[in-house]
Design an enzyme around this catalytic site. Structure first.
Site, PDB file in Angstrom:
ATOM      1  N   TRP A 116       0.876  -1.180   0.000  1.00 60.37           N
ATOM      2  CA  TRP A 116       0.000   0.000   0.000  1.00 60.37           C
ATOM      3  C   TRP A 116       0.916   1.233   0.000  1.00 60.37           C
ATOM      4  O   TRP A 116       1.783   1.352   0.878  1.00 60.37           O
ATOM      5  CB  TRP A 116      -0.863  -0.043   1.253  1.00 60.37           C
TER       6      TRP A 116
ATOM      7  N   ASP B 161      -0.515  -5.375   9.711  1.00 66.16           N
ATOM      8  CA  ASP B 161      -1.558  -4.444   9.273  1.00 66.16           C
ATOM      9  C   ASP B 161      -2.734  -5.252   8.732  1.00 66.16           C
ATOM     10  O   ASP B 161      -2.609  -5.936   7.711  1.00 66.16           O
ATOM     11  CB  ASP B 161      -0.985  -3.516   8.187  1.00 66.16           C
TER      12      ASP B 161
ATOM     13  N   LYS C 105     -13.162  -1.119   5.588  1.00 65.94           N
ATOM     14  CA  LYS C 105     -13.669  -1.991   4.531  1.00 65.94           C
ATOM     15  C   LYS C 105     -14.723  -2.964   5.065  1.00 65.94           C
ATOM     16  O   LYS C 105     -15.776  -3.126   4.469  1.00 65.94           O
ATOM     17  CB  LYS C 105     -12.527  -2.788   3.896  1.00 65.94           C
TER      18      LYS C 105
HETATM   19  C1  LMR Z   1      -6.694   1.761  -1.137  1.00 67.71           C
HETATM   20  O1  LMR Z   1      -5.609   1.191  -1.062  1.00 67.71           O
HETATM   21  O2  LMR Z   1      -7.238   2.040  -2.214  1.00 67.71           O
HETATM   22  C2  LMR Z   1      -7.417   2.107   0.118  1.00 67.71           C
HETATM   23  O3  LMR Z   1      -6.793   1.521   1.214  1.00 67.71           O
HETATM   24  C3  LMR Z   1      -7.668   3.553   0.268  1.00 67.71           C
HETATM   25  C4  LMR Z   1      -6.488   4.328   0.706  1.00 67.71           C
HETATM   26  O4  LMR Z   1      -6.568   4.985   1.738  1.00 67.71           O
HETATM   27  O5  LMR Z   1      -5.460   4.310   0.009  1.00 67.71           O
END
Ligand code: LMR
Length: 392
Positions: free
Chosen positions: A128, A208, A243
């Site tokens: 992420w 996480d 989510k």
């Molecule tokens: C994503 O990865 O699209 C979500 O977790 C939203 C975000 O905050 O990035």
């Protein structure tokens, strides 16, 4: 003074929301930011949340301050789901506090780790994007290792090396389930090895968990994390309800600590409270209160779990349909069938991502990450045809 600042690029994922909204094409497809969508493309408020919000509206007597730890009823109500119903505190060794979303939990976990002497964080990539941004903002060193192998499985050796070849100044940040952005999770056997790796090294585990319930189920998605917690003296867990309760903009998360004993736990939270107070003072209340109301009511809990089941089943249907399609151009779609959660990554170039957006109105992250829930039975044929035309 402001002349000393240089312009920063907007967050790429969030910028995609605006780009998509501004596109007038009626058949555009949004596979960008990670939100669940129904077959109609909507991201509705859970009915269980609506019901809980009504209760909150009717019964809340005060909006007076709670404190940096937020709603501890919410924090406690989640624990049996995360850590298991038998002994969710693991003999008084786990406690938590509420945070502004999962991002707040990650931020607090990393800031507290830093305060406790962690200087370096190892993380599988891709990850992420905000993980790296938070690390950079805190001034923690980031050491990356590959998350996945070319055969589409998680790279167990890479994570084990990171765990085993580091020491007490290093944390390893891993995703609890539904890996963002690849959808490639560690297998149950991998988790056994990861748990053993942490148990035999002094590297610190930070897990996480932002998508519990979106992979195989609430229990199944927690199983790997619980294996680690059963074997280590200390760990941090960052948790998001964005989510699995659809609470995205209400910012509902929690930060949990596993410590070797109650004294260490108290000290950890005295520090976590101080960090939270200095950063955001206290978390927003509304969303966490709604989750607490659901989890204390058997009927609302059943309704929430049924809604989560529906979401998970729909995403499985999309994944099955993609796998059944076999391939689109040079992209093999079959691995998407056994990946988990909201995301998978297409092995396509940034240029191809741009062409899909510009010529076909299909929006996805530049990395090739797609939000599986953005696909529906009606837009899937267009998506596959466009991908076949672009990824030749
Ligand atoms: C994503 O990865 O699209 C979500 O977790 C939203 C975000 O905050 O990035």
């Amino acid at each position: 003074m402001l002349d000393r600042l240089s312009p920063q690029a907007p967050d790429a994922l969030l910028a995609l929301i605006r780009l998509h909204a501004a596109d007038p094409r009626e058949d555009k497809i949004d596979l960008g930011v990670g939100v669940y969508r129904t077959e109609d493309g909507a991201t509705p408020v859970f009915a269980a949340i609506k019901a809980a919000e009504q209760v909150l509206l009717d019964t809340q007597e005060s909006k007076s301050y709670l404190g940096p730890e937020g709603d501890m009823g919410f924090v406690a109500a989640l624990m049996p789901y995360i850590f298991g119903a038998g002994d969710p505190t693991m003999g008084g060794r786990i406690q938590g506090m509420q945070t502004p979303g999962g991002t707040g939990a990650v931020r607090l976990a990393l800031a507290l780790a830093q305060k406790a002497g962690i200087t370096r964080v190892c993380m599988g990539v891709p990850s992420w994007p905000n993980h790296a941004q938070i690390l950079a903002d805190l001034g923690l060193e980031l050491v990356t290792f590959p998350h996945a192998r070319h055969d589409g499985t998680a790279d167990l050796d890479a994570v084990l090396d990171a765990i085993e070849q580091n020491g007490p100044d290093t944390a390893v940040l891993i995703h609890g389930c539904c890996h963002n952005p690849t959808g490639i999770d560690y297998t149950p056997d991998d988790w056994d090895m990861i748990a053993d790796g942490f148990a035999s090294s002094s590297t610190f585990p930070i897990i996480d968990t932002a998508y519990q319930g979106l992979g195989h189920g609430m229990e199944e998605d927690a199983a790997g994390m619980r294996k680690v917690l059963a074997k280590v003296p200390e760990a941090f867990i960052a948790y998001s309800c964005d989510k699995n309760f659809g609470q995205y903009r209400d910012r509902v998360g929690a930060f949990y600590v596993l410590a070797k004993d109650a004294g260490a736990l108290d000290t950890a939270f005295s520090n976590a409270n101080a960090l939270a107070r200095a950063a955001w003072s206290m978390p927003p209340d509304h969303g966490g209160a709604a989750v607490r109301i659901i989890l204390r009511d058997a009927t609302m809990t059943a309704q929430w779990l049924a809604e989560l089941d529906t979401m998970r089943a729909r995403m499985r249907q999309v994944r099955d349909a993609l796998a059944k399609a076999g391939s689109a151009g040079r992209v093999d779609l079959t691995p998407l069938g056994h990946q988990n959660g909201l995301f998978s990554m297409l092995p396509i170039t940034k240029e191809e991502v741009a062409t899909l957006r510009e010529q076909h109105g299909i929006y996805m992250a530049a990395s090739g990450r797609i939000n599986i829930a953005g696909l529906t039975p009606s837009n899937l044929p267009k998506f596959i045809a466009a991908l076949a035309a672009v990824a030749v």
